[in-house]
Design a protein around this motif. Structure first.
Motif, mmCIF file in Angstrom:
data_model
loop_
_atom_site.group_PDB
_atom_site.id
_atom_site.type_symbol
_atom_site.label_atom_id
_atom_site.label_comp_id
_atom_site.label_asym_id
_atom_site.label_seq_id
_atom_site.Cartn_x
_atom_site.Cartn_y
_atom_site.Cartn_z
ATOM 1 N N ILE A 22 -6.296 -56.949 16.617
ATOM 2 C CA ILE A 22 -6.693 -57.591 17.869
ATOM 3 C C ILE A 22 -6.651 -59.109 17.729
ATOM 4 N N LEU A 23 -7.115 -59.607 16.600
ATOM 5 C CA LEU A 23 -7.139 -61.059 16.387
ATOM 6 C C LEU A 23 -5.732 -61.650 16.392
ATOM 7 N N LEU A 53 -5.210 -62.342 19.916
ATOM 8 C CA LEU A 53 -6.142 -63.240 20.592
ATOM 9 C C LEU A 53 -6.048 -64.695 20.123
ATOM 10 N N ILE A 54 -5.888 -64.907 18.836
ATOM 11 C CA ILE A 54 -5.941 -66.279 18.315
ATOM 12 C C ILE A 54 -4.812 -67.157 18.869
ATOM 13 N N PRO A 55 -3.540 -66.704 18.888
ATOM 14 C CA PRO A 55 -2.499 -67.549 19.488
ATOM 15 C C PRO A 55 -2.767 -67.842 20.962
ATOM 16 N N GLY A 56 -3.254 -66.847 21.697
ATOM 17 C CA GLY A 56 -3.578 -67.074 23.101
ATOM 18 C C GLY A 56 -4.667 -68.109 23.270
ATOM 19 N N ALA A 57 -5.691 -68.041 22.416
ATOM 20 C CA ALA A 57 -6.772 -69.022 22.486
ATOM 21 C C ALA A 57 -6.262 -70.432 22.201
ATOM 22 N N MET A 58 -5.337 -70.554 21.265
ATOM 23 C CA MET A 58 -4.767 -71.868 20.946
ATOM 24 C C MET A 58 -4.026 -72.437 22.158
ATOM 25 N N VAL A 59 -3.281 -71.580 22.843
ATOM 26 C CA VAL A 59 -2.582 -72.026 24.051
ATOM 27 C C VAL A 59 -3.589 -72.462 25.110
ATOM 28 N N VAL A 89 -13.038 -62.902 26.955
ATOM 29 C CA VAL A 89 -12.733 -62.119 25.763
ATOM 30 C C VAL A 89 -13.793 -61.051 25.533
ATOM 31 N N ARG A 90 -15.041 -61.367 25.843
ATOM 32 C CA ARG A 90 -16.103 -60.376 25.703
ATOM 33 C C ARG A 90 -15.812 -59.162 26.582
ATOM 34 N N ALA A 91 -15.369 -59.424 27.802
ATOM 35 C CA ALA A 91 -15.033 -58.326 28.704
ATOM 36 C C ALA A 91 -13.890 -57.484 28.135
ATOM 37 N N PHE A 92 -12.876 -58.154 27.589
ATOM 38 C CA PHE A 92 -11.732 -57.440 27.029
ATOM 39 C C PHE A 92 -12.139 -56.585 25.831
ATOM 40 N N LEU A 93 -12.938 -57.148 24.913
ATOM 41 C CA LEU A 93 -13.314 -56.412 23.714
ATOM 42 C C LEU A 93 -14.257 -55.256 24.017
ATOM 43 N N GLY A 104 -4.338 -58.600 25.772
ATOM 44 C CA GLY A 104 -5.423 -59.394 25.204
ATOM 45 C C GLY A 104 -5.082 -60.866 25.116
ATOM 46 N N VAL A 105 -3.797 -61.179 24.939
ATOM 47 C CA VAL A 105 -3.396 -62.582 24.834
ATOM 48 C C VAL A 105 -3.709 -63.341 26.117
#
Length: 252
Positions: A74-75, A78-84, A155-159, A134-135
């Protein structure tokens, strides 16, 4: 900064403690509440600058405590999306009214909370979202985290929708927001939200971190999975209502 009243430090210490408890125990930081509370005393940008190093400190403990539970599959999404999202937030800083961002995020949070509460009646609205999407949630999270300090609800909603076990949920949130908060440090420094003065105040409040984390871990271990999910959705609902309230009142 040295003229801050004792009442500021009392409120700030309570908020740091509660943030430590909530982030380490329930993956539910009090960022949406902490900044407004401290803003009763100082400018919101300065309040966010004081809190961010403390959040990084709390996140660092989660990296260790939940190192075996974070979901890498999952990470990776998520992490690349958060960076964007953070990059977009930095580029649009000062150009978008954060009130509208809070309003949007609050509506997203309530949508997913509503899907959970209504799923026994309308099962189709409670389906699991494909992991690849997730992204998109992470982009929204990074963007809203930078602009309105409201990055957790998307992200909380997604997880929560992914039906993870409680430690997997907290661990994945912990690892993601460790990245997000670290990536927010350079823009905060650039825009002057973190200074030597705010850093000094952060240092004075730092002793509340281990106490909050210790209590949070005790709470996490004692909660059954079903009760944990109910509390997590309650906190998601609370965050959504709070963000909508803040957005509406500030827009008006």
């Amino acid at each position: 900064m040295m003229d801050l009243p004792l009442s500021f430090f009392a409120v700030a210490a309570i908020m740091v403690f509660l943030t430590g408890v909530s982030k380490s125990g329930l993956a539910a930081g009090f960022g949406a509440l902490s900044v407004p509370m401290l803003s009763l005393f100082i400018h919101p940008a300065m309040a966010a600058g004081i809190l961010l190093p403390l959040l990084v400190g709390i996140d660092s403990t989660n990296l260790w405590n939940y190192r075996h539970h974070a979901q890498r599959r999952i990470l990776i999404m998520l992490i690349p999306g958060a960076m964007v999202g953070i990059a977009l937030g930095a580029l649009t800083f000062g150009k978008i009214d954060p009130s509208w961002v809070r309003l949007l995020v609050g509506c997203i949070a309530l949508w997913f909370a509503g899907a959970y509460y209504l799923s026994p009646i309308l099962p189709k609205i409670g389906g699991i979202i494909p992991l690849k999407y997730g992204v998109l949630f992470a982009i929204v999270s990074g963007f809203t985290s930078h602009l309105a300090h409201a990055g957790a609800p998307p992200v909380r909603a997604f997880l929560l929708n992914q039906r993870l076990q409680k430690s997997e949920y907290v661990g994945t949130m912990g690892f993601l927001f460790a990245w997000i908060n670290l990536m927010k440090l350079p823009p905060y420094l650039y825009f002057g939200q973190i200074t030597w003065q705010t850093g000094y105040v952060s240092m004075l409040l730092a002793p509340m971190i281990p106490l909050g984390v210790f209590i949070g871990l005790k709470v996490h271990k004692s909660l059954p999975q079903e009760l944990f999910i109910k509390i997590a959705y309650f906190l998601l609902t609370f965050a959504g209502l709070k963000l909508i309230y803040d957005g509406i009142t500030q827009v008006m």
